[in-house]
Design an enzyme around this catalytic site. Structure first.
Site, PDB file in Angstrom:
ATOM      1  N   ALA A  87       0.871 -14.788  -6.078  1.00 45.36           N
ATOM      2  CA  ALA A  87       1.826 -14.404  -7.126  1.00 45.36           C
ATOM      3  C   ALA A  87       3.028 -15.344  -7.186  1.00 45.36           C
ATOM      4  O   ALA A  87       3.817 -15.284  -8.121  1.00 45.36           O
ATOM      5  CB  ALA A  87       2.303 -12.966  -6.913  1.00 45.36           C
ATOM      6  N   ASN A 127      -0.371 -12.097   2.183  1.00 44.58           N
ATOM      7  CA  ASN A 127       0.980 -12.384   1.726  1.00 44.58           C
ATOM      8  C   ASN A 127       1.405 -11.330   0.707  1.00 44.58           C
ATOM      9  O   ASN A 127       2.185 -10.446   1.024  1.00 44.58           O
ATOM     10  CB  ASN A 127       1.073 -13.787   1.132  1.00 44.58           C
ATOM     11  CG  ASN A 127       2.505 -14.228   0.920  1.00 44.58           C
ATOM     12  OD1 ASN A 127       3.412 -13.425   0.879  1.00 44.58           O
ATOM     13  ND2 ASN A 127       2.720 -15.513   0.788  1.00 44.58           N
ATOM     14  N   ASP A 128       0.885 -11.407  -0.500  1.00 44.78           N
ATOM     15  CA  ASP A 128       1.301 -10.487  -1.558  1.00 44.78           C
ATOM     16  C   ASP A 128       0.984  -9.034  -1.220  1.00 44.78           C
ATOM     17  O   ASP A 128       1.746  -8.133  -1.578  1.00 44.78           O
ATOM     18  CB  ASP A 128       0.631 -10.860  -2.882  1.00 44.78           C
ATOM     19  CG  ASP A 128       1.064 -12.232  -3.384  1.00 44.78           C
ATOM     20  OD1 ASP A 128       2.183 -12.666  -3.040  1.00 44.78           O
ATOM     21  OD2 ASP A 128       0.273 -12.873  -4.100  1.00 44.78           O
ATOM     22  N   THR A 129      -0.100  -8.782  -0.510  1.00 42.80           N
ATOM     23  CA  THR A 129      -0.514  -7.402  -0.217  1.00 42.80           C
ATOM     24  C   THR A 129       0.346  -6.732   0.846  1.00 42.80           C
ATOM     25  O   THR A 129       0.213  -5.536   1.077  1.00 42.80           O
ATOM     26  CB  THR A 129      -1.988  -7.346   0.221  1.00 42.80           C
ATOM     27  OG1 THR A 129      -2.157  -8.176   1.377  1.00 42.80           O
ATOM     28  CG2 THR A 129      -2.901  -7.794  -0.894  1.00 42.80           C
TER      29      THR A 129
END
Length: 103
Positions: free
Chosen positions: A71, A30-32
């Site tokens: 995050a 997701n965040d990456t």
């Protein structure tokens, strides 16, 4: 995940390749892979190094849900025209995809 380190590439090595990539399959990230890190200077993850998967011709993201990542930031990549979401258990989905390719 049991992936040998000698075949894993660094962000700097892989990011330029996405523009020439037909399909990118993202499993459980997701965040990456969140474009807000680059596109939204007010985002909590602004400036964070990410894989620019959205530059691929087609992106398929496999996740359990559309929920935000660690995050807590929504991921605009999920809504891009070149992205399809394949929701569910990633292991089961990968096994079904592999079986379909082998058939």
């Amino acid at each position: 995940a049991g992936v040998p380190y000698d075949i894993v590439e660094e962000l700097e090595e892989i990011n330029d390749d996405f523009a020439d990539t037909d399909v990118t399959l993202v499993i459980g990230a997701n965040d990456t892979v969140n474009s807000a890190a680059e596109d939204d200077p007010n985002s909590e993850i602004a400036g964070m190094p990410v894989m620019k998967v959205w530059n691929s011709k087609q992106v398929i993201i496999m996740k359990r849900s559309l929920a935000a990542g660690y995050a807590g930031v929504d991921n605009p990549v999920f809504l891009k025209d070149n992205t399809d979401m394949l929701l569910g258990d990633a292991k089961d989905t990968c096994e079904k995809l592999a079986a379909g390719v082998k058939a």
